[in-house]
Structure formats: C-alpha cells, structure tokens
Write an enzyme that holds these catalytic residues in place. Structure first.
Site, PDB file in Angstrom:
ATOM      1  CB  CYS A   1      -0.863   0.049   1.248  1.00 39.14           C
ATOM      2  SG  CYS A   1      -1.870  -1.390   1.491  1.00 39.14           S
TER       3      CYS A   1
ATOM      4  NE  ARG B   1       4.845   1.524  -1.121  1.00 40.21           N
ATOM      5  CZ  ARG B   1       5.527   1.737   0.001  1.00 40.21           C
ATOM      6  NH1 ARG B   1       6.637   2.419  -0.034  1.00 40.21           N
ATOM      7  NH2 ARG B   1       5.089   1.272   1.150  1.00 40.21           N
TER       8      ARG B   1
ATOM      9  CD1 TRP C   1      -0.282  -6.007  -2.981  1.00 40.98           C
ATOM     10  CD2 TRP C   1      -0.446  -6.683  -0.858  1.00 40.98           C
ATOM     11  NE1 TRP C   1       0.176  -7.298  -2.920  1.00 40.98           N
ATOM     12  CE2 TRP C   1       0.086  -7.746  -1.637  1.00 40.98           C
ATOM     13  CE3 TRP C   1      -0.636  -6.896   0.503  1.00 40.98           C
ATOM     14  CZ2 TRP C   1       0.436  -8.976  -1.091  1.00 40.98           C
ATOM     15  CZ3 TRP C   1      -0.295  -8.128   1.047  1.00 40.98           C
ATOM     16  CH2 TRP C   1       0.233  -9.154   0.250  1.00 40.98           C
TER      17      TRP C   1
ATOM     18  CG  ASN D   1      -0.070   2.109   3.755  1.00 42.36           C
ATOM     19  OD1 ASN D   1      -1.105   2.149   3.111  1.00 42.36           O
ATOM     20  ND2 ASN D   1       1.075   2.600   3.308  1.00 42.36           N
ATOM     21  N   GLY D   2      -1.132  -1.037   6.812  1.00 41.44           N
ATOM     22  CA  GLY D   2      -0.915  -1.842   8.016  1.00 41.44           C
ATOM     23  C   GLY D   2      -2.127  -2.723   8.273  1.00 41.44           C
TER      24      GLY D   2
ATOM     25  CD  GLU E   1      16.788 -13.983  -6.819  1.00 46.40           C
ATOM     26  OE1 GLU E   1      16.223 -14.411  -5.806  1.00 46.40           O
ATOM     27  OE2 GLU E   1      16.504 -12.893  -7.334  1.00 46.40           O
TER      28      GLU E   1
ATOM     29  CE  LYS F   1      13.507 -11.958  -9.117  1.00 47.46           C
ATOM     30  NZ  LYS F   1      14.324 -11.665  -7.972  1.00 47.46           N
TER      31      LYS F   1
ATOM     32  CD  GLU G   1       9.685 -12.160  -8.080  1.00 40.59           C
ATOM     33  OE1 GLU G   1       9.040 -11.640  -7.169  1.00 40.59           O
ATOM     34  OE2 GLU G   1      10.930 -12.083  -8.156  1.00 40.59           O
TER      35      GLU G   1
ATOM     36  CG  HIS H   1      17.714 -37.611  -1.562  1.00 45.59           C
ATOM     37  ND1 HIS H   1      18.006 -38.887  -1.162  1.00 45.59           N
ATOM     38  CD2 HIS H   1      18.913 -37.011  -1.774  1.00 45.59           C
ATOM     39  CE1 HIS H   1      19.312 -39.066  -1.110  1.00 45.59           C
ATOM     40  NE2 HIS H   1      19.888 -37.927  -1.476  1.00 45.59           N
TER      41      HIS H   1
ATOM     42  CE  LYS I   1      11.710  -3.296  -5.580  1.00 44.67           C
ATOM     43  NZ  LYS I   1      12.370  -4.521  -6.064  1.00 44.67           N
TER      44      LYS I   1
HETATM   45  C1  F6R Z   1      11.603 -11.002  -5.301  1.00 49.28           C
HETATM   46  C2  F6R Z   1      11.397  -9.932  -4.384  1.00 49.28           C
HETATM   47  C3  F6R Z   1      11.011 -10.242  -2.978  1.00 49.28           C
HETATM   48  C4  F6R Z   1      11.874  -9.399  -2.030  1.00 49.28           C
HETATM   49  C5  F6R Z   1      11.418  -9.594  -0.582  1.00 49.28           C
HETATM   50  C6  F6R Z   1      12.299  -8.828   0.382  1.00 49.28           C
HETATM   51  O1  F6R Z   1      11.968 -10.534  -6.555  1.00 49.28           O
HETATM   52  O2  F6R Z   1      11.526  -8.800  -4.746  1.00 49.28           O
HETATM   53  O3  F6R Z   1      11.157 -11.587  -2.703  1.00 49.28           O
HETATM   54  O4  F6R Z   1      13.201  -9.773  -2.202  1.00 49.28           O
HETATM   55  O5  F6R Z   1      10.099  -9.155  -0.437  1.00 49.28           O
HETATM   56  O6  F6R Z   1      12.297  -7.468   0.093  1.00 49.28           O
HETATM   57  P1  F6R Z   1      13.381  -6.490   0.690  1.00 49.28           P
HETATM   58  O7  F6R Z   1      14.692  -6.826   0.065  1.00 49.28           O
HETATM   59  O8  F6R Z   1      12.896  -5.122   0.317  1.00 49.28           O
HETATM   60  O9  F6R Z   1      13.403  -6.717   2.174  1.00 49.28           O
END
Ligand code: F6R
Length: 607
Positions: A2, A27, A72, A98-99, A480, A484, A487, A503, A602
C-alpha cells in the site's frame, strides 16, 4: 505494498496526489483512491491502476488539501468498496491506512452494535468511524486520531482529513510514513521517493509518532501525548527519476544496470594493496572481527537468497559459523540471541515488516544487528543504526535484480574483511577482491551477447513446472532463478540443491521437462554434470548456465548459456544474470505485467 501520498498547501492537490501515487506504483497494489477537501470531502476510488482512478476523477475533486492511496488487499477482497479512502458515515472524516488493525473484528462488531453502517470488508474502515466519533465528542483532529488509536491494536501508517478543519493528521506505528517540509506546503508519503520531486527536507516518523500537517508547517507529538524526537533531515541520496529510458520495462533496465550498480557498491570498499575489504559503516575494529563467534544473516525472498550466498562466502573465507534465516520464521521461533554474535538484516527496501520485526527481536534480546540495505533512511536502516548501504539506486520493478547482486557484493567484501582479520591470507583476499572488481566488466560483456536466452524461454514458457538445480553457491542462485521465473511469468518452479534432486523432485521429470542447471567451473562441477545425466536419462530438457570455454559441459545441454568465468565466490553474480533474463523474457512472451506481477508488492510492510 500500500502507498500513501498527501498534500496540503496552496496548489490544486488532485494532480499532485495522482502524481505521487504514480511514483508509488512500483510498490505493487490492486486499487487506488483519493479524497480532497473543498467545502466538503469528495472522494473517488476504484480497483485497478492509478490510470483507472485518473479516468474517473471528476472536476469536483478540486481543493488544496487531500490524501491518496494505493491498496494491496489484506482484509477484504479487491473491490471498489474496499479501496481507500474510507469515510465516516456522514462523510466528514476520510482516512487512508497502511498496516493491519488486529482487533478490527471486535471494533466492527462494536460499531455495528452502535448502529454504524460499515460499507467495506476492510479492517481500516473502523478508523474513520472511531475518529469521527471522537470528533463528534468535541475533540480536536489530533486528539480524535489519538483517541481512536488508543482503542486500536495493530500497525498503521495513517492519514486523516476533516471537513471542518484544513489539516492532515498522520500517525505511524509499524508502517512507514515520512512527512515532507515545503515552503507554504506540507507533504506526507509512505516512501521518501515520492517526496523528492517536491522537497528534500523530510521527517521520518517513528513508531508512536503523530504529525499534524498544515500549509504553514508540521507539528509532531507522541501517541501518549508526549514530545516526539522526530527531526527534519535532508535526504542527500538522489533517487533519480523513475524513468525507463529506452527500455520497455524497469526489470530489463535494472538487469542492464547491474554493472554500474555493482561499481557503485564496491567503489572505495576494495583494498587490493592489502587484500582487504573496507565497509566503514560497520565500524568494527579488527579485534571485534576476530572475536565474533557466529554470524546470522536475515532476510526474505531475494534478500534471503543473497544471505544464503553470503553465508557460504563468510564460512569459506573467514571460517566463522554462519547461518541464514527466513526473517518471518526467525522472529517467531523465540531465537536464542548471543550478544557476541553479529546479525545482519538484509533488505532492498529497508521496510520489510518481517525483517524489521526480526531486528527488533534481536535488539530486545541484546544482540547487535547491522543493516545491509538499499534504501537510505528506510526503517530497517534507521533501526539498525550501523550497517552498509548497497547503493543499487532505485529499484522500481517488483522483481528484485540489481539489489540481489549488490547484496552479494557487500557480503563478499564483508567476508574478506572478517576473513583477513582472522586466517585469510593476503593473496587469497586479493584474488577474491580482484575477481569481484572484474565482475562489472564481465557482466557488461555478457549483456552485450546474452546467448540463446530465447531458446531457454521457448523451453520453459509452456512447461507445467521448471526444476532449477545447483550446488554450493549455485544452489541459492537456483532458488533465485526459480523465484524470478515464478513471480513474473507465473510458471510453477522448484529449486533444489542438485544432489538432493534424487531424493524426491526427480519424480517430476518426464519427457521434455525443462531443468535449469547452474554449473560454473567450480569444485562441484563434475558432481553437477552427473546430476545432469540423471535428468537426461528421464527425458529432461537441460538448460545449462556454464562458464565460457567449458565445451564439455555445454555438450550435455539442450540449451547452453555461457557466462564469463570467475572465482567461485563471485560466480553467483554472473550466473544469476541469464536466469533473470529468462524470467523477464518468459513473462514478456506470456504477456504478463512484468514490472507489477499480480499479487506482489515491492515493499512488504505487513507480516
Ligand atoms: C523477489 C522480491 C522479494 C523481495 C522480498 C524482500 O523478486 O523482490 O522476494 O526480495 O520481499 O524485500 P526487501 O529486500 O525489500 O526486504
């Protein structure tokens, strides 16, 4: 997650607010809304993008004081009614929040029993009604917010406006809020990035702070009525404009920015003469580095994967037992905190609620935590007080790319620094640092000719699932890569240490199953090549990320993507780049919203 933006001054607020929301769009959100004070409060809200909101905003929405929000969803589905702002029944109070209000169910029941008609399914709406009731009892806007929050349990970044008084009242508890000091105008936002076009002078509110904004200035206080310590600071980090340049998406732009971002991160921190690293922000004397018995790295998502890479580097170079932890688990598992150990909180945004809570838990139990953070002045950076900025510059795409690389670079420099204070030889220190120094040029060279990425995309885009495998530092790189692709392209992905595949996950393999294998020329190479044989024997299609010149490995693959060869400690910085590109191009081919993947945010400011 949010986003909040508010304005009070002498300018027309609507366009400023919409512009503020656009700067917060990265975000991640699912609906947007705005409320403006004129002789009364007018509001508009809808699901979808800020552009949708813009198309329904009418000329009635004019005034010089207003608040705006991107939501959000947490409590209540994605509907127009659940979007913020929420208004009191008579429309004289509007709030954005927010929250999470943890006791919202009890408050909703109580308000309903009092005859209040609730118009949404959200937890936030109760705040509008509680504030309104206090206002009706004759309290000032500030005291109305204060009284409402005293009945509330949970987290908030809250802004309220009132029909009968031109002020914005803001409150923070566990959800970031920063107010901006202008000339004859004041601003508020959930993210300083949204304020920088208007002012560099800001006040980061702390938990328990309230602020009253008028055109003439800002007054802060505490929820309990006391004096706030909040002070005006100047943001000196230039976060630049959120502009795409010649790139179609931020994710691609940020992948291509990695060489430059890495240069920013390592500049001045590599001492080749002594084979040492220098992370000044840690302020740790050699003696303390020698005495640290244990290191713990804490993060979420991509940051967690960077921790996993960093853990291996620290153990390898410094021989200090090191663990990485999922922040959301760490905090609630009643962690045993050793005051002599060193804890790192790793985060791009510096606002991730799980990581922030873990930091507070460690501090509560006497531990020392350092931040490895991108966003300057963010909540985790301020909570940790000491640490390292990774200097990636603004990361706008929800999927993190360049921050991952810079987290690894910072952790690598730390590994050398602590290693040199212990048993790492100068020549070994020099060789790691030289390799790290070369990485930006190597990535640049790779990006000038990325190899058969589109063949890899063809192999994964319609797959039921994709398996990612790697060993050693390539195991977190596999995770990772899987994260990627999952997501941004919404393809189910599974990542496993290559040796663990037999396994369980091997059961998934059938004719044509795509398997992405990360196999640089390190001590694990021959074992990983054997795992490739096991996959091929089950009909799997191999997409291999390998070192340039390793023709023997390349010959085993259906799609072989070569990256420049490097020291095994820094190889993740190279091998991850093709994985980022595969995810990006798969999402584009599948026509997904690459920069704002569905349901993701984000900055994840709820637990
Ligand atoms: C994946 C991604 C999320 C963030 C996670 C932590 O591409 O962006 O998995 O890595 O939400 O976010 P930060 O680094 O801002 O604590």
């Amino acid at each position: 997650m949010c986003g909040i933006f508010g304005y009070i001054g002498d300018k027309q607020a609507t366009n400023l607010l919409l512009d503020g929301l656009r700067r917060l769009e990265y975000r991640g959100y699912d609906s947007a809304g705005i409320a403006i004070l004129n002789s009364n409060i007018s509001s508009s809200k809808c699901i979808g993008r800020v552009a949708n909101l813009e198309s329904i905003v009418t000329s009635e929405l004019n005034g010089t004081c207003g608040i705006a929000h991107t939501r959000w969803a947490t409590h209540g589905g994605v509907t127009d009614a659940n979007a913020h702002p929420h208004l009191s029944e008579d429309g004289t109070v509007a709030i954005i929040h927010n929250g999470i209000i943890e006791n919202s169910r009890a408050l909703r029941n109580w308000l309903t029993s009092e005859g209040v008609l609730l118009r949404s399914d959200t937890d936030s709406e109760v705040l509008a009604h509680l504030i309104h009731r206090a206002r009706k009892d004759g309290l000032s806007p500030l005291d109305s917010v204060r009284r409402a929050l005293r009945h509330t349990r949970g987290t908030w970044g809250l802004c309220a406006i009132f029909e009968d008084e031109e002020v914005i009242v803001c409150a923070r508890n566990g959800s970031p809020l920063v107010v901006g000091v202008g000339d004859g105008e004041s601003f508020v936002a959930s993210d300083p990035h949204a304020l920088t076009p208007h002012t560099q002078r800001v006040i980061f509110l702390e938990d328990g702070d309230l602020a009253v904004l008028t055109a003439g200035g800002i007054k802060t206080s505490r929820l309990d009525g006391g004096v706030s310590d909040a002070i005006v600071t100047t943001i000196d980090e230039s976060w630049g404009e959120a502009d795409l340049g010649d790139f179609p998406h931020f994710m691609l732009k940020e992948i291509y920015e990695q060489p430059e971002a890495l240069r920013q991160c390592i500049s001045g921190r590599i001492l080749l003469g002594s084979g040492n690293g220098k992370l000044g922000g840690l302020d740790l004397a050699t003696k303390s580095l020698r005495d640290i018995p244990h290191i713990r790295l804490i993060g979420c998502g991509t940051a967690l994967h960077a921790c996993q890479v960093g853990r291996l580097a620290i153990e390898e170079l410094a021989r200090v037992p090191t663990q990485s932890h999922v922040a959301s688990e760490f905090r609630y598992n009643n962690p045993v905190i050793d005051p002599n150990s060193l804890y790192f909180a790793v985060s791009q945004s510096g606002e991730t609620a799980d990581t922030l809570s873990a930091v507070k838990e460690i501090q509560l139990k006497g531990g020392q935590v350092m931040g490895i953070i991108n966003v300057v002045g963010s909540s985790i950076a301020r909570q940790c007080a000491r640490g390292v900025y990774i200097h990636s510059g603004p990361e706008q795409a929800v999927a993190s790319t360049k921050a991952f690389s810079n987290m690894i670079a910072a952790l690598t420099i730390f590994s050398v620094q602590i290693g040199r204070a212990r048993s790492l030889s100068k020549s070994d220190g020099v060789s790691v640092l030289k390799a790290l120094n070369d990485v930006p040029d190597q990535i640049e060279r790779y990006l000038s000719d990325v190899g058969p990425i589109m063949d890899a995309v063809e192999a994964v885009k319609d797959a039921k699932h994709v398996l990612f495998l790697g060993r050693g530092a390539s195991a977190p790189v596999a995770r990772e890569g899987a994260l990627k692709l999952m997501e941004v392209a919404y393809i189910p992905c599974l990542a496993y240490p290559a040796g663990e595949m037999k396994h369980g996950p091997i059961a998934l393999l059938e004719e044509g199953s795509p398997v992405v294998v990360i196999c640089p020329n390190d001590k694990f190479r021959s074992k990983t090549l054997s795992n490739i044989q096991e996959c091929k024997a089950r009909g799997a299609k191999i997409i291999l990320i390998h070192d340039e010149g390793d023709d023997e490995a390349a010959a085993e693959a259906d799609v072989a993507i070569a990256v420049p060869s490097s020291h095994s400690i820094v190889s993740p910085l190279l091998t991850v780049v093709p994985l980022q590109l595969i995810a990006y191009h798969a999402a584009v081919v599948l026509e997904k919203d690459v920069d704002k993947p569905r349901n993701l945010a984000k900055s994840v400011t709820v637990e």
